[in-house]
Scaffold this motif. Structure first.
Motif, PDB file in Angstrom:
ATOM      1  N   LEU A   8      -1.859  -5.708  27.225  1.00 33.18           N
ATOM      2  CA  LEU A   8      -3.136  -6.401  27.360  1.00 33.18           C
ATOM      3  C   LEU A   8      -2.977  -7.900  27.128  1.00 33.18           C
ATOM      4  CD1 LEU A   8      -5.431  -3.890  25.423  1.00 33.18           C
ATOM      5  CD2 LEU A   8      -4.895  -3.952  27.869  1.00 33.18           C
ATOM      6  N   GLY A   9      -3.754  -8.665  27.877  1.00 32.02           N
ATOM      7  CA  GLY A   9      -3.743 -10.116  27.734  1.00 32.02           C
ATOM      8  C   GLY A   9      -4.167 -10.768  29.033  1.00 32.02           C
ATOM      9  N   ASP A  10      -4.687 -11.972  28.938  1.00 29.30           N
ATOM     10  CA  ASP A  10      -5.121 -12.679  30.143  1.00 29.30           C
ATOM     11  C   ASP A  10      -4.796 -14.163  30.007  1.00 29.30           C
ATOM     12  OD1 ASP A  10      -6.243 -13.236  32.588  1.00 29.30           O
ATOM     13  OD2 ASP A  10      -8.290 -13.391  31.819  1.00 29.30           O
ATOM     14  N   GLY A  11      -3.977 -14.646  30.926  1.00 29.89           N
ATOM     15  CA  GLY A  11      -3.605 -16.054  30.904  1.00 29.89           C
ATOM     16  C   GLY A  11      -2.614 -16.407  29.814  1.00 29.89           C
ATOM     17  N   VAL A  12      -1.930 -15.408  29.289  1.00 31.01           N
ATOM     18  CA  VAL A  12      -0.971 -15.628  28.207  1.00 31.01           C
ATOM     19  C   VAL A  12       0.445 -15.442  28.739  1.00 31.01           C
ATOM     20  CG1 VAL A  12      -0.181 -14.852  25.936  1.00 31.01           C
ATOM     21  CG2 VAL A  12      -2.627 -14.820  26.492  1.00 31.01           C
ATOM     22  N   ILE A  13       1.328 -16.384  28.430  1.00 28.07           N
ATOM     23  CA  ILE A  13       2.733 -16.284  28.822  1.00 28.07           C
ATOM     24  C   ILE A  13       3.578 -16.108  27.571  1.00 28.07           C
ATOM     25  CG2 ILE A  13       4.708 -17.505  29.812  1.00 28.07           C
ATOM     26  CD1 ILE A  13       2.829 -18.849  31.760  1.00 28.07           C
ATOM     27  N   ARG A  14       4.365 -15.059  27.577  1.00 31.11           N
ATOM     28  CA  ARG A  14       5.303 -14.814  26.480  1.00 31.11           C
ATOM     29  C   ARG A  14       6.690 -14.602  27.079  1.00 31.11           C
ATOM     30  NH1 ARG A  14       2.722 -14.186  21.687  1.00 31.11           N
ATOM     31  NH2 ARG A  14       0.531 -13.515  21.715  1.00 31.11           N
ATOM     32  N   TYR A  15       7.522 -15.613  26.912  1.00 32.44           N
ATOM     33  CA  TYR A  15       8.883 -15.585  27.444  1.00 32.44           C
ATOM     34  C   TYR A  15       8.856 -15.273  28.944  1.00 32.44           C
ATOM     35  CZ  TYR A  15      10.038 -15.765  22.515  1.00 32.44           C
ATOM     36  OH  TYR A  15      10.116 -16.147  21.205  1.00 32.44           O
ATOM     37  N   GLY A  16       9.298 -14.074  29.347  1.00 33.47           N
ATOM     38  CA  GLY A  16       9.368 -13.765  30.776  1.00 33.47           C
ATOM     39  C   GLY A  16       8.205 -12.959  31.300  1.00 33.47           C
ATOM     40  N   VAL A  17       7.098 -12.916  30.546  1.00 33.66           N
ATOM     41  CA  VAL A  17       5.924 -12.138  30.966  1.00 33.66           C
ATOM     42  C   VAL A  17       4.706 -13.042  31.055  1.00 33.66           C
ATOM     43  CG1 VAL A  17       4.518 -10.084  30.545  1.00 33.66           C
ATOM     44  CG2 VAL A  17       6.838 -10.197  29.642  1.00 33.66           C
ATOM     45  N   TRP A  18       3.991 -12.881  32.134  1.00 35.60           N
ATOM     46  CA  TRP A  18       2.679 -13.516  32.253  1.00 35.60           C
ATOM     47  C   TRP A  18       1.639 -12.400  32.229  1.00 35.60           C
ATOM     48  CZ3 TRP A  18       0.073 -15.295  37.371  1.00 35.60           C
ATOM     49  CH2 TRP A  18      -1.162 -15.879  37.085  1.00 35.60           C
ATOM     50  N   PHE A  19       0.834 -12.366  31.168  1.00 38.20           N
ATOM     51  CA  PHE A  19      -0.227 -11.366  31.073  1.00 38.20           C
ATOM     52  C   PHE A  19      -1.425 -11.888  31.858  1.00 38.20           C
ATOM     53  CE2 PHE A  19       2.460 -10.603  27.401  1.00 38.20           C
ATOM     54  CZ  PHE A  19       2.594  -9.223  27.424  1.00 38.20           C
ATOM     55  N   ASP A  20      -1.640 -11.276  33.008  1.00 39.79           N
ATOM     56  CA  ASP A  20      -2.653 -11.731  33.962  1.00 39.79           C
ATOM     57  C   ASP A  20      -3.714 -10.647  34.117  1.00 39.79           C
ATOM     58  OD1 ASP A  20      -4.051 -12.893  36.080  1.00 39.79           O
ATOM     59  OD2 ASP A  20      -2.622 -12.197  37.586  1.00 39.79           O
ATOM     60  N   ARG A  21      -4.847 -10.840  33.479  1.00 48.77           N
ATOM     61  CA  ARG A  21      -5.948  -9.868  33.545  1.00 48.77           C
ATOM     62  C   ARG A  21      -5.467  -8.461  33.179  1.00 48.77           C
ATOM     63  NH1 ARG A  21      -7.376 -11.527  39.545  1.00 48.77           N
ATOM     64  NH2 ARG A  21      -5.122 -11.836  39.413  1.00 48.77           N
ATOM     65  N   ASP A  22      -4.723  -8.397  32.084  1.00 51.68           N
ATOM     66  CA  ASP A  22      -4.176  -7.152  31.529  1.00 51.68           C
ATOM     67  C   ASP A  22      -3.068  -6.543  32.388  1.00 51.68           C
ATOM     68  OD1 ASP A  22      -5.928  -7.380  29.411  1.00 51.68           O
ATOM     69  OD2 ASP A  22      -7.457  -6.108  30.337  1.00 51.68           O
ATOM     70  N   TYR A  23      -2.488  -7.343  33.272  1.00 48.17           N
ATOM     71  CA  TYR A  23      -1.310  -6.907  34.021  1.00 48.17           C
ATOM     72  C   TYR A  23      -0.090  -7.650  33.469  1.00 48.17           C
ATOM     73  CZ  TYR A  23      -4.575  -5.041  37.497  1.00 48.17           C
ATOM     74  OH  TYR A  23      -5.574  -4.343  38.129  1.00 48.17           O
ATOM     75  N   PRO A  24       0.928  -6.927  32.985  1.00 52.47           N
ATOM     76  CA  PRO A  24       2.127  -7.592  32.443  1.00 52.47           C
ATOM     77  C   PRO A  24       3.091  -7.960  33.573  1.00 52.47           C
ATOM     78  CG  PRO A  24       2.337  -5.224  32.183  1.00 52.47           C
ATOM     79  CD  PRO A  24       1.003  -5.461  32.846  1.00 52.47           C
ATOM     80  N   ARG A  25       2.933  -9.141  34.130  1.00 51.00           N
ATOM     81  CA  ARG A  25       3.672  -9.526  35.330  1.00 51.00           C
ATOM     82  C   ARG A  25       4.943 -10.297  34.971  1.00 51.00           C
ATOM     83  NH1 ARG A  25      -0.252 -12.139  39.622  1.00 51.00           N
ATOM     84  NH2 ARG A  25       1.521 -11.546  40.942  1.00 51.00           N
ATOM     85  N   LEU A  26       6.043  -9.868  35.536  1.00 46.67           N
ATOM     86  CA  LEU A  26       7.321 -10.519  35.268  1.00 46.67           C
ATOM     87  C   LEU A  26       7.383 -11.884  35.943  1.00 46.67           C
ATOM     88  CD1 LEU A  26      10.844  -8.998  35.224  1.00 46.67           C
ATOM     89  CD2 LEU A  26      10.435 -10.919  36.755  1.00 46.67           C
ATOM     90  N   ILE A  27       7.732 -12.893  35.151  1.00 44.15           N
ATOM     91  CA  ILE A  27       8.025 -14.214  35.708  1.00 44.15           C
ATOM     92  C   ILE A  27       9.479 -14.599  35.440  1.00 44.15           C
ATOM     93  CG2 ILE A  27       5.656 -15.080  35.614  1.00 44.15           C
ATOM     94  CD1 ILE A  27       6.373 -16.534  33.033  1.00 44.15           C
ATOM     95  N   GLY A  28      10.087 -13.951  34.455  1.00 44.03           N
ATOM     96  CA  GLY A  28      11.496 -14.189  34.174  1.00 44.03           C
ATOM     97  C   GLY A  28      11.801 -15.646  33.914  1.00 44.03           C
TER      98      GLY A  28
END
Length: 410
Positions: free
Chosen positions: A146-166
């Motif tokens: 869960l999360g929205d607009g939050v970037i943690r290392y290689g993950v962008w939490f976009d509207r509760d989708y944990p999207r890989l940005i690497g």
């Protein structure tokens, strides 16, 4: 084209690998009024180290067309309302052209086998590093999705989708940069290393949850499938299915329901307007309608958008952005560039000899329909690689002609 000697080549293969990989590290740049990126600094060092062997290479036809487009695009800034933005992009394009010429000169110092080995190694490290950062990002979030607009290392939490940005800043750009590695490993599954590379590309691309990116990778797969003989088609299908099945089973065991997330992502498409792209495209078309021939000026859309709508987003469509900012004339010249690339690829039979080059270009063009990439590091790296392959072909032709003349002389 002068290559490094075998001893020099062995010493320099690592330098080539780092050059290719450094292009993926663009977000770790130093801002000096412009983004001074790792590969730019590294290129300068390489040119100094390899100065004795460095040669400027002749331009291919598609490169001439690209330079012509950039000239037209920059010229559109003469009609712009926000001249400072046009001036910045003009200086940026000039720098990119300089570094492109240096990149091309460096790449053509290496044999094809060395270049392909460098691509493979860079692709594997790029994907392993990105996957590691993704897992680390999930861990730092307590493995909560869960999360929205939050970037943690290689993950962008976009509207509760944990999207890989690497190693990238955006999941869609991650898929774009990964396209050349995906097509390379897909077309060269003759070694265990490349099979591992393909598996990594599939896993990381799926974890980006990029709807457009994944659809385009599927199109690439289908096109490559159709280019192959039936026996190869069966092996390709079975190997790809096996990789995805294993990855899916692992995700289920970890209670990470990838298919459910993908399903929800695609279901959201109608409600989120393509993540707001449809609205941006409408704004861009309205601006084009008022400035049809020369456009609103290079790199001016974000300024117009900020003034009229309060956000400085770009068009998220390269072709529409070219049309909006440089008008019908700019899009016409850009279209000539695209057609020239395709003409040279098919004339040289690269779609069969080196299908990853054709498939990468196809993937790039399709992804440019929802990304703004008028000037982009990976796209220029691809063009430098493509130009290098054309030089390899010219060398083969010259070698055959030389051998024929020697036989006739005897």
């Amino acid at each position: 084209m002068e290559h490094l000697s075998s001893s020099e080549g062995r010493r320099s293969s690592l330098l080539l690998f780092f050059l290719l990989f450094s292009v993926m590290l663009g977000k770790y740049h130093i801002y000096l009024g412009f983004a001074f990126k790792p590969h730019m600094m590294y290129l300068g060092i390489l040119v100094i180290l390899l100065a004795a062997s460095f040669r400027f290479q002749k331009l291919q036809s598609f490169e001439v067309m690209l330079l012509f487009f950039y000239l037209v695009y920059v010229f559109s800034g003469a009609f712009s309302l926000y001249a400072s933005s046009s001036l910045r992009v003009m200086l940026g394009i000039f720098l990119y052209i300089v570094f492109y010429i240096l990149m091309k000169g460096i790449l053509q110092m290496f044999q094809k086998s060395e270049l392909e080995n460098g691509i493979a190694n860079a692709g594997i490290l790029f994907n392993i590093g990105s996957l590691f950062l993704y897992v680390w990002g999930l861990k730092s979030n307590g493995f909560s999705l869960l999360g929205d607009g939050v970037i943690r290392y290689g993950v962008w939490f976009d509207r509760d989708y944990p999207r890989l940005i690497g190693l990238m800043e955006d999941p869609n750009y991650f898929v774009f940069y990964n396209t050349i590695f995906f097509t390379f490993f897909l077309c060269k599954r003759d070694s265990l290393k490349n099979k591992i590379g393909l598996a990594l590309c599939l896993i990381t691309s799926v974890l980006s949850f990029s709807r457009g990116g994944l659809l385009i990778l599927l199109i690439i797969f289908i096109v490559y499938f159709l280019l192959n003989k039936p026996a190869n088609q069966l092996r390709l299908f079975l190997s790809t299915f096996s990789i995805l099945a294993i990855a899916w089973a692992v995700s289920l065991a970890m209670k990470f329901r990838v298919l459910d997330i993908l399903q929800h992502r695609f279901q959201d498409f109608s409600s989120d307007g393509g993540s707001g792209r449809f609205e941006l495209w409408g704004r861009a078309w309205d601006l084009f309608s008022t400035h049809p021939w020369f456009g609103i000026g290079a790199s001016n859309f974000a300024d117009y958008n900020a003034f009229e709508y309060g956000d400085n987003l770009v068009v998220h469509n390269t072709f529409l952005e070219v049309l909006t900012e440089s008008g019908v004339i700019g899009l016409f010249v850009y279209g000539l560039f695209v057609l020239t690339v395709l003409y040279q690829i098919f004339r040289a039979n690269f779609h069969l000899k080196h299908p990853f080059l054709f498939l990468t270009f196809l993937g790039f063009m399709l992804q440019m329909m929802f990304l703004s990439l008028i000037v982009n590091d990976m796209f220029l790296l691809y063009l430098a690689i493509l130009s290098t392959y054309f030089s390899y072909e010219d060398e083969k032709v010259q070698s055959k002609e030389s051998n024929r003349m020697e036989r006739e002389a005897v």
